[in-house]
Write a protein that holds these residues in place. Structure first.
Motif, PDB file in Angstrom:
ATOM      1  N   UNK A 137      23.659   3.405 -64.290  1.00 14.18           N
ATOM      2  CA  UNK A 137      22.901   4.145 -64.996  1.00 14.18           C
ATOM      3  C   UNK A 137      23.919   4.274 -65.688  1.00 14.18           C
ATOM      4  N   UNK A 138      24.478   4.642 -66.654  1.00 18.50           N
ATOM      5  CA  UNK A 138      25.788   4.583 -67.487  1.00 18.50           C
ATOM      6  C   UNK A 138      25.382   6.300 -67.515  1.00 18.50           C
ATOM      7  N   UNK A 139      24.287   6.988 -67.758  1.00 23.41           N
ATOM      8  CA  UNK A 139      23.922   8.327 -68.174  1.00 23.41           C
ATOM      9  C   UNK A 139      24.011   9.291 -66.602  1.00 23.41           C
ATOM     10  N   UNK A 140      23.250   8.306 -65.932  1.00 22.51           N
ATOM     11  CA  UNK A 140      23.203   9.349 -64.696  1.00 22.51           C
ATOM     12  C   UNK A 140      23.922   8.319 -62.926  1.00 22.51           C
ATOM     13  N   UNK A 141      24.771   7.556 -63.502  1.00 22.07           N
ATOM     14  CA  UNK A 141      25.698   7.356 -62.527  1.00 22.07           C
ATOM     15  C   UNK A 141      25.585   6.808 -60.825  1.00 22.07           C
ATOM     16  N   UNK A 142      23.864   6.272 -61.565  1.00 19.29           N
ATOM     17  CA  UNK A 142      22.885   5.562 -59.692  1.00 19.29           C
ATOM     18  C   UNK A 142      23.463   4.429 -59.997  1.00 19.29           C
ATOM     19  N   UNK A 143      23.582   3.416 -58.804  1.00 22.16           N
ATOM     20  CA  UNK A 143      23.762   2.314 -58.727  1.00 22.16           C
ATOM     21  C   UNK A 143      23.101   2.482 -57.486  1.00 22.16           C
ATOM     22  N   UNK A 144      22.429   0.856 -58.347  1.00 22.49           N
ATOM     23  CA  UNK A 144      21.599   0.200 -56.456  1.00 22.49           C
ATOM     24  C   UNK A 144      21.296  -1.395 -57.353  1.00 22.49           C
ATOM     25  N   UNK A 145      20.889  -2.269 -55.622  1.00 24.39           N
ATOM     26  CA  UNK A 145      20.642  -3.538 -55.563  1.00 24.39           C
ATOM     27  C   UNK A 145      19.147  -3.494 -55.200  1.00 24.39           C
ATOM     28  N   UNK A 146      18.744  -4.419 -55.674  1.00 23.78           N
ATOM     29  CA  UNK A 146      17.465  -5.335 -54.826  1.00 23.78           C
ATOM     30  C   UNK A 146      17.397  -6.160 -54.329  1.00 23.78           C
ATOM     31  N   UNK A 147      16.878  -7.309 -53.429  1.00 18.44           N
ATOM     32  CA  UNK A 147      17.052  -7.917 -52.263  1.00 18.44           C
ATOM     33  C   UNK A 147      15.172  -8.211 -53.309  1.00 18.44           C
ATOM     34  N   UNK A 148      15.312  -9.876 -53.459  1.00 18.88           N
ATOM     35  CA  UNK A 148      13.161 -10.084 -53.219  1.00 18.88           C
ATOM     36  C   UNK A 148      13.418 -11.270 -52.930  1.00 18.88           C
ATOM     37  N   UNK A 149      12.242 -11.662 -51.985  1.00 17.01           N
ATOM     38  CA  UNK A 149      12.088 -12.781 -50.914  1.00 17.01           C
ATOM     39  C   UNK A 149      10.021 -13.204 -51.323  1.00 17.01           C
ATOM     40  N   UNK A 150       9.828 -13.913 -52.022  1.00 15.38           N
ATOM     41  CA  UNK A 150       8.852 -14.441 -52.857  1.00 15.38           C
ATOM     42  C   UNK A 150       8.445 -14.587 -51.581  1.00 15.38           C
TER      43      UNK A 150
END
Length: 236
Positions: A137-150
């Motif tokens: 997020x350019x505004x908050x600087x927070x960075x995240x990654x999700x991993x998804x398994x159906x």
């Protein structure tokens, strides 16, 4: 309604079904919750639909108009259903958080043994599993990654969050293509935070949602404390 204010109470509030104490508590929550404010505005269409009810079915003069019994029952059933889904999601998140805490306790016990003991290998942090999506997020600087398994029952979610300062209280939501929201898990961000100077490790957690992979359009990290708002959005 329980003493804990929930997002699902917006329908009951809009239809005047909340008792006085619950209504005041929800109004205090509403001032800081953009999600509930948006949903309340959408409830205007329901009010327009109800305005066409036969006058013979209206309340006696001098009494506030109430929606028909089928509408009230529908809202109450929706509240009960959504709360059950939230309890399941929060339970999955809590179980994952408990597993992470257990890993931390195990490491502390191993490192705190006798000086002559042979060092034991440290367990690896929770890995991102499955289909990966990342955003910053350019505004908050927070960075995240999700991993998804159906899965047959929905979607397994692994998640990492970094560059976020505490103290905060947040939760991760899966948002469907139709706009439905499902809570994957919640957590607290202590000072100084995760992935910041003095605390370089990211937040790592595992959760689940009843939404299938194809139903999910994005994930959002939502701030529960303070003024609320969205900390990070991860589109899929």
């Amino acid at each position: 309604m329980s003493s804990q204010v929930e997002h699902t109470d917006v329908g009951a509030y809009a239809l005047g079904l909340l008792e006085a104490d619950d209504r005041r508590a929800f109004e205090a929550h509403l001032r800081g919750c953009g999600f509930c404010q948006a949903e309340l505005r959408e409830m205007g269409s329901l009010a327009e639909a109800l305005s066409g009810i036969d006058p013979a079915e209206a309340e006696p003069p001098g009494e506030p108009a109430r929606p028909p019994a089928p509408v009230i029952d529908l809202v109450r059933r929706r509240q009960a259903r959504d709360r059950r889904m939230r309890r399941v999601a929060y339970g999955a998140g809590a179980a994952a958080a408990a597993a992470l805490v257990a890993i931390g306790v195990g490491v502390g016990t191993t490192l705190g043994g006798d000086e002559g003991a042979k060092p034991q290998p440290q367990p690896q942090p929770q890995a991102i599993v499955g289909e990966r999506h990342q955003a910053t997020d350019a505004r908050t600087g927070a960075s995240g990654t999700v991993g998804l398994v159906n899965k047959k029952w929905g979607t397994q979610v692994t998640f990492e969050l970094t560059n976020v300062k505490g103290p905060l209280k947040c939760h991760l939501e899966a948002v469907s293509t139709s706009g439905a929201r499902s809570v994957v898990g919640g957590w607290r961000v202590p000072e100084p935070g995760y992935g910041v100077p003095g605390s370089p490790k990211p937040l790592a957690m595992q959760g689940a949602t009843a939404l299938s992979r194809t139903e999910i359009s994005r994930f959002q990290v939502v701030v529960d404390s303070g003024g609320g708002g969205t900390l990070l959005t991860i589109p899929l």
